[in-house]
Write an enzyme that holds these catalytic residues in place. Structure first.
Site, PDB file in Angstrom:
ATOM      1  N   LEU A  38       0.826  -1.220   0.000  1.00 56.07           N
ATOM      2  CA  LEU A  38       0.000   0.000   0.000  1.00 56.07           C
ATOM      3  C   LEU A  38       0.853   1.260   0.000  1.00 56.07           C
ATOM      4  CD1 LEU A  38      -3.202   0.756   2.006  1.00 56.07           C
ATOM      5  CD2 LEU A  38      -1.261   2.342   2.194  1.00 56.07           C
ATOM      6  N   ASP A  41       0.604   8.792   1.271  1.00 57.25           N
ATOM      7  CA  ASP A  41       1.040  10.177   1.045  1.00 57.25           C
ATOM      8  C   ASP A  41       2.405  10.326   0.359  1.00 57.25           C
ATOM      9  OD1 ASP A  41      -0.981  10.087   2.912  1.00 57.25           O
ATOM     10  OD2 ASP A  41       0.122  11.169   4.460  1.00 57.25           O
ATOM     11  N   TYR A 100       5.617   8.026   9.974  1.00 61.68           N
ATOM     12  CA  TYR A 100       4.511   8.707   9.304  1.00 61.68           C
ATOM     13  C   TYR A 100       5.027   9.900   8.489  1.00 61.68           C
ATOM     14  CZ  TYR A 100       0.470   6.101  11.088  1.00 61.68           C
ATOM     15  OH  TYR A 100      -0.495   5.150  11.319  1.00 61.68           O
ATOM     16  N   SER A 101       4.081  10.587   7.858  1.00 63.69           N
ATOM     17  CA  SER A 101       4.430  11.589   6.845  1.00 63.69           C
ATOM     18  C   SER A 101       5.307  12.725   7.351  1.00 63.69           C
ATOM     19  CB  SER A 101       3.156  12.181   6.252  1.00 63.69           C
ATOM     20  OG  SER A 101       2.591  11.238   5.380  1.00 63.69           O
ATOM     21  N   GLU A 218      -4.769  16.989   8.904  1.00 60.00           N
ATOM     22  CA  GLU A 218      -3.562  16.253   8.534  1.00 60.00           C
ATOM     23  C   GLU A 218      -2.793  17.002   7.441  1.00 60.00           C
ATOM     24  OE1 GLU A 218      -5.251  12.343   7.428  1.00 60.00           O
ATOM     25  OE2 GLU A 218      -4.443  11.617   9.317  1.00 60.00           O
TER      26      GLU A 218
HETATM   27  C1  FRU Z   1      -2.648  10.960   5.710  1.00 55.44           C
HETATM   28  C2  FRU Z   1      -2.027  10.240   6.887  1.00 55.44           C
HETATM   29  C3  FRU Z   1      -1.081  11.125   7.660  1.00 55.44           C
HETATM   30  C4  FRU Z   1      -0.148  10.149   8.304  1.00 55.44           C
HETATM   31  C5  FRU Z   1      -0.024   9.097   7.239  1.00 55.44           C
HETATM   32  C6  FRU Z   1       0.125   7.700   7.752  1.00 55.44           C
HETATM   33  O1  FRU Z   1      -3.073  10.098   4.718  1.00 55.44           O
HETATM   34  O2  FRU Z   1      -3.019   9.705   7.743  1.00 55.44           O
HETATM   35  O3  FRU Z   1      -1.706  11.991   8.586  1.00 55.44           O
HETATM   36  O4  FRU Z   1       1.075  10.717   8.612  1.00 55.44           O
HETATM   37  O5  FRU Z   1      -1.190   9.177   6.462  1.00 55.44           O
HETATM   38  O6  FRU Z   1       0.386   6.818   6.711  1.00 55.44           O
END
Ligand code: FRU
Length: 469
Positions: A38, A41, A100-101, A218
């Protein structure tokens, strides 16, 4: 070591899954997609030392959200990309449930990543903002957390976007949820990327006259464009309205003026960045020739994503095409990045009554259409775009329920500029005034048919394949 174990599992997933994913007829020919698993972002988008880098949220081990890795691609022209070593693996305690992002900056010649270490407990969660640097061999070296959870916020604090301002300081926007369950964007400042000071909330629910505006924001992004500051954010929890805010989560922007000293952002209304079914968590960067470029995720995090048929081939989701942003008449315009013209092959032009056009192969194609009157475009058997003189309506069957669903744009239509790639369309309206991005899953090689009597002017190009090597 956890990192080695995760890398071994990733290698196995790639060895087992890569051929199967590549055989999927829905796999994009020229959009970026992960080899297996998968993708979500875009992260760390930057032009550094002459090369573009695009990192991405990636779960290589399953078509599910979970403990995300950062994948990494590099390109000289935004179009032809090469795989780089996996950038971040969620191996440390401070990122146990995902790297995460986040974003990338050029720190005096060192490409530095700032990302969120996501940590979940049986009850609740926390988040660390962390640093890593790109090394000569293409690997990343983690420097660990530099920001803990600020007081007054829930464990949902993430997605740092960092830039250097004219005053020589680093600034960060950070998505957050306060203890009252309101979504916010925080502004922080640092002289060295290590020591950060929280300056305050610059936008969010119950701020700047917005009223109730979502429980979490986000992926914020903030940049100067023309003579204004633009804040992009993805508010979660907006109630759908008749013809807007129809996706589970929104992605949009505010135009305003950021007061860096007072940490205040006076801004106008929220505009959606893209009106299609799949678009979320975009990220921008400045190119060395002065453009503001954007990649978005052509997906939405909600239950429907797991009804996409690519799951059977062990992969899910793709990026949008790269886009150029401009500010025109008080609105953001998005155009396909000019580099995409390199992919054009076999140009054709056609003029006549819409219904007389022979079906066009849109497996991988670019179209420019100027309709004189009402028009309906049928993208294979799976997606339909109709213009009735006032409203543009994009329709398909919901992959979960099978019921018809629609997305809308209102205005006066002069031109449609459409990019098709196997299982996606990106529809640029009136030279970038609006965009609709969507996935669709045709049952055979997709063709475009037009109906109605109206006269149309059409340009067509087949687009070349194979952009990741
Ligand atoms: C947005 C999000 C971000 C997070 C990431 C996790 O799609 O939920 O807020 O950092 O994806 O994969």
């Amino acid at each position: 070591m956890k990192e080695i174990s995760l890398l071994k599992q990733t290698l196995k997933a790639l060895m087992q899954g890569q051929l199967r994913a590549a055989q999927d007829p829905h796999r994009p020919a020229w959009h970026l997609a992960a080899p297996v698993g998968l993708l979500n972002d875009p992260n760390g988008f930057i032009q550094f030392d002459g090369h573009f880098h695009l990192f991405y949220q990636w779960n290589p081990l399953a078509c599910a959200h979970g403990a995300k890795f950062w994948g990494h691609w590099r390109s000289d022209d935004l179009i032809h990309w090469q795989h780089e070593p996996i950038a971040l693996v969620p191996s440390e305690e401070y990122e146990s449930h995902g790297c995460y992002s986040g974003s990338a900056v050029d720190n005096n010649g060192v490409l530095t990543l700032i990302y969120t270490g996501n940590v979940k407990f049986p009850e609740g969660r926390t988040a660390w903002q962390c640093l890593a640097t790109l090394e000569e061999d293409g690997s990343c070296r983690k420097l660990g957390p530099v920001i803990a959870l600020p007081d007054g916020y829930s464990g949902h604090v993430r997605d740092p976007k960092v830039w250097r301002h004219d005053d020589g300081q680093w600034y960060m926007v950070l998505g957050a949820q306060n203890l009252a369950g309101e979504g916010k964007v925080l502004l922080l400042r640092s002289a060295d990327l290590h020591n950060w000071q929280l300056l305050g909330e610059i936008a969010g629910s119950q701020l700047n006259g917005l009223g109730e505006f979502g429980y979490m924001w986000e992926c914020p992004d903030l940049f100067r464009l023309g003579d204004r500051d633009i804040l992009i954010a993805c508010p979660q929890g907006l109630a759908p309205q008749q013809t807007r805010w129809l996706n589970t989560f929104q992605s949009g922007y505010f135009i305003g003026e950021l007061d860096y000293q007072q940490a205040r952002f006076a801004h106008g209304e929220f505009h959606e960045l893209d009106l299609g079914f799949e678009f979320y968590a975009p990220q921008t960067t400045a190119s060395s020739d002065g453009r503001r470029l954007l990649f978005g995720w052509m997906g939405i995090p909600d239950g429907d994503e797991f009804y996409q048929p690519t799951l059977a081939y062990g992969w899910i989701h793709q990026m949008t095409c790269p886009r150029e942003l401009s500010l025109e008449e008080g609105r953001l315009h998005q155009r396909p990045a000019r580099e995409l013209q390199q992919l054009r092959r076999s140009p054709q032009t056609w003029q006549g009554a819409a219904h007389q056009l022979a079906p066009l192969d849109i497996s991988s194609a670019e179209l420019l259409i100027q309709p004189e009157g009402a028009l309906t475009l049928h993208f294979a058997d799976a997606l339909c775009l109709s213009w009735n003189g006032e409203q543009l309506r994009l329709s398909r069957r919901n992959p979960r329920s099978g019921l018809e669903e629609h997305r809308y744009w209102h205005g006066s239509l002069a031109q449609l500029h459409i990019f098709c790639d196997r299982s996606s369309v990106e529809i640029f309206i009136n030279d970038g005034e609006a965009v609709m991005s969507s996935r669709y899953f045709p049952s055979a090689a997709p063709q475009l048919r037009l109906t109605d009597e109206t006269q149309v002017n059409l340009h067509y190009w087949r687009l070349e394949d194979g952009v990741i090597v």
